[in-house]
Enzyme design. Structure first.
Site, PDB file in Angstrom:
ATOM      1  N   ASN A   9       0.865  -1.182   0.000  1.00 22.94           N
ATOM      2  CA  ASN A   9       0.000   0.000   0.000  1.00 22.94           C
ATOM      3  C   ASN A   9       0.902   1.233   0.000  1.00 22.94           C
ATOM      4  O   ASN A   9       1.468   1.589   1.023  1.00 22.94           O
ATOM      5  CB  ASN A   9      -0.885  -0.046   1.262  1.00 22.94           C
ATOM      6  N   LYS A  11       0.187   4.268  -0.379  1.00 19.72           N
ATOM      7  CA  LYS A  11      -0.462   5.469   0.169  1.00 19.72           C
ATOM      8  C   LYS A  11      -0.185   6.671  -0.748  1.00 19.72           C
ATOM      9  O   LYS A  11      -0.074   6.497  -1.952  1.00 19.72           O
ATOM     10  CB  LYS A  11      -0.025   5.698   1.617  1.00 19.72           C
ATOM     11  N   HIS A  91      -9.652   1.194   4.979  1.00 23.11           N
ATOM     12  CA  HIS A  91      -8.358   1.369   5.645  1.00 23.11           C
ATOM     13  C   HIS A  91      -8.523   2.355   6.807  1.00 23.11           C
ATOM     14  O   HIS A  91      -9.311   3.294   6.722  1.00 23.11           O
ATOM     15  CB  HIS A  91      -7.329   1.897   4.633  1.00 23.11           C
ATOM     16  N   GLU A  93      -6.853   4.771   7.794  1.00 21.65           N
ATOM     17  CA  GLU A  93      -6.658   6.192   7.443  1.00 21.65           C
ATOM     18  C   GLU A  93      -7.905   6.758   6.763  1.00 21.65           C
ATOM     19  O   GLU A  93      -8.250   7.919   6.953  1.00 21.65           O
ATOM     20  CB  GLU A  93      -5.412   6.336   6.551  1.00 21.65           C
ATOM     21  N   GLU A 163      -5.364  -4.782  10.807  1.00 22.08           N
ATOM     22  CA  GLU A 163      -4.303  -3.806  11.054  1.00 22.08           C
ATOM     23  C   GLU A 163      -4.593  -3.054  12.349  1.00 22.08           C
ATOM     24  O   GLU A 163      -5.371  -2.096  12.341  1.00 22.08           O
ATOM     25  CB  GLU A 163      -4.236  -2.796   9.908  1.00 22.08           C
ATOM     26  N   GLY A 169       2.316   2.555  10.595  1.00 21.66           N
ATOM     27  CA  GLY A 169       3.268   3.642  10.390  1.00 21.66           C
ATOM     28  C   GLY A 169       4.018   4.062  11.646  1.00 21.66           C
ATOM     29  O   GLY A 169       4.689   5.092  11.671  1.00 21.66           O
ATOM     30  N   SER A 208       3.416  -1.826  10.287  1.00 20.29           N
ATOM     31  CA  SER A 208       4.862  -1.854  10.526  1.00 20.29           C
ATOM     32  C   SER A 208       5.505  -3.211  10.250  1.00 20.29           C
ATOM     33  O   SER A 208       6.446  -3.624  10.934  1.00 20.29           O
ATOM     34  CB  SER A 208       5.179  -1.393  11.947  1.00 20.29           C
ATOM     35  N   GLY A 229       2.798  -1.058   4.256  1.00 17.43           N
ATOM     36  CA  GLY A 229       2.814   0.352   3.890  1.00 17.43           C
ATOM     37  C   GLY A 229       4.238   0.814   3.616  1.00 17.43           C
ATOM     38  O   GLY A 229       4.795   0.588   2.529  1.00 17.43           O
TER      39      GLY A 229
END
Ligand code: PGA
Length: 245
Positions: A9, A11, A91, A93, A163, A169, A208, A229
């Site tokens: 991903n 992003k 997701h 985010e 997740e 992150g 992570s 990510g």
């Protein structure tokens, strides 16, 4: 045997030159045992859709209508017309920064399935929920709201990504044991609802994940791969993660 999947991903990262360099390396990567997916910024999908090599492209986000006055949005039907077969939905985010609700997640799942795309449905608890001990209930609610209305046959197009938000992150992963416990719970939950179909669907871990920890996480019985990510932005790191299987 359950499919193994490693998905990158990207992003909102990489300008065109950087993205093309990564894509050039990635699409030539070959691994017969793992399905490799890349979710670049949607802007690049049209350039690469006809040349997916050994890697499948997917969209990071999509709207739940197929056309209309929805400025800035992308329709599942458009992705299909490009030859894109995968999309991410829900997701964390999107949920926290862009206010995507459970209702939207469900509608996006439906719209993507209608066009025959495969959907990675993301779930995961925020830190305070984990600390309050309510994480299992929280993830269970997210999954039920996204999927419980589906016919079991639709499940062949569903992949779940767990997740925990504390891990996204931040450099902190859930422990392999925490990941395994939640993955086992999710598998039992969907198997109870959908029967045998639920048992064979891949469940990916995200947050992570990097070359140093991927092997231990992927070694867990109910972890079928990863949604990666930061570490998917460097070809060598991403390759090392895939090769950890
Ligand atoms: P991360 O992101 O690997 O950078 O933690 C994972 C994700 O958000 O999908």
């Amino acid at each position: 045997m359950r499919e193994k999947i490693v998905a990158g991903n990207w992003k909102m990262n990489l300008n065109l030159e950087e993205a093309e360099a990564l894509w050039f390396d990635l699409k030539q990567y070959q691994n017969d045992e793992v399905t490799v997916l890349a979710f670049p910024p949607s802007l690049y999908l049209g350039r690469w859709a006809q040349d997916q090599g050994n890697v499948f492209l997917g969209a990071q986000n999509v709207f739940y209508e197929q056309s209309g006055a929805f400025t800035g949005e992308i329709a599942p039907e458009m992705l299909k017309s490009l030859g894109i077969q995968y999309a991410l939905v829900g997701h964390s985010e999107r949920r926290t920064i862009f206010g995507e609700s459970d209702d939207w997640v469900r509608r996006k799942v439906d719209a993507l399935l209608e066009e025959g795309l495969k959907v990675i449905v993301c779930c995961g608890e925020p830190l305070e929920v984990r600390e309050s001990g309510q994480h299992v209930q929280y993830v269970s609610d997210q999954i039920k709201k996204a999927l419980w209305h589906l016919d079991p046959t639709a499940l062949s197009h569903i992949i779940i990504a767990y997740e925990p938000v504390l891990a996204i992150g931040t450099g902190k992963t859930a422990t392999p044991k925490q990941a395994q416990e939640m993955h086992r719970f999710i598998r039992e939950l969907i198997t109870e609802q959908f029967g045998a179909e639920g048992n064979i669907r891949p469940i990916l871990y995200g947050g992570s994940c990097k070359p140093e920890n991927a092997k231990e996480i992927f070694a867990q019985e109910d972890v079928d791969g990863g949604l990666i990510g930061g570490a998917s932005l460097k070809y060598n790191d991403f390759k090392a993660i895939i090769d950890s299987f």
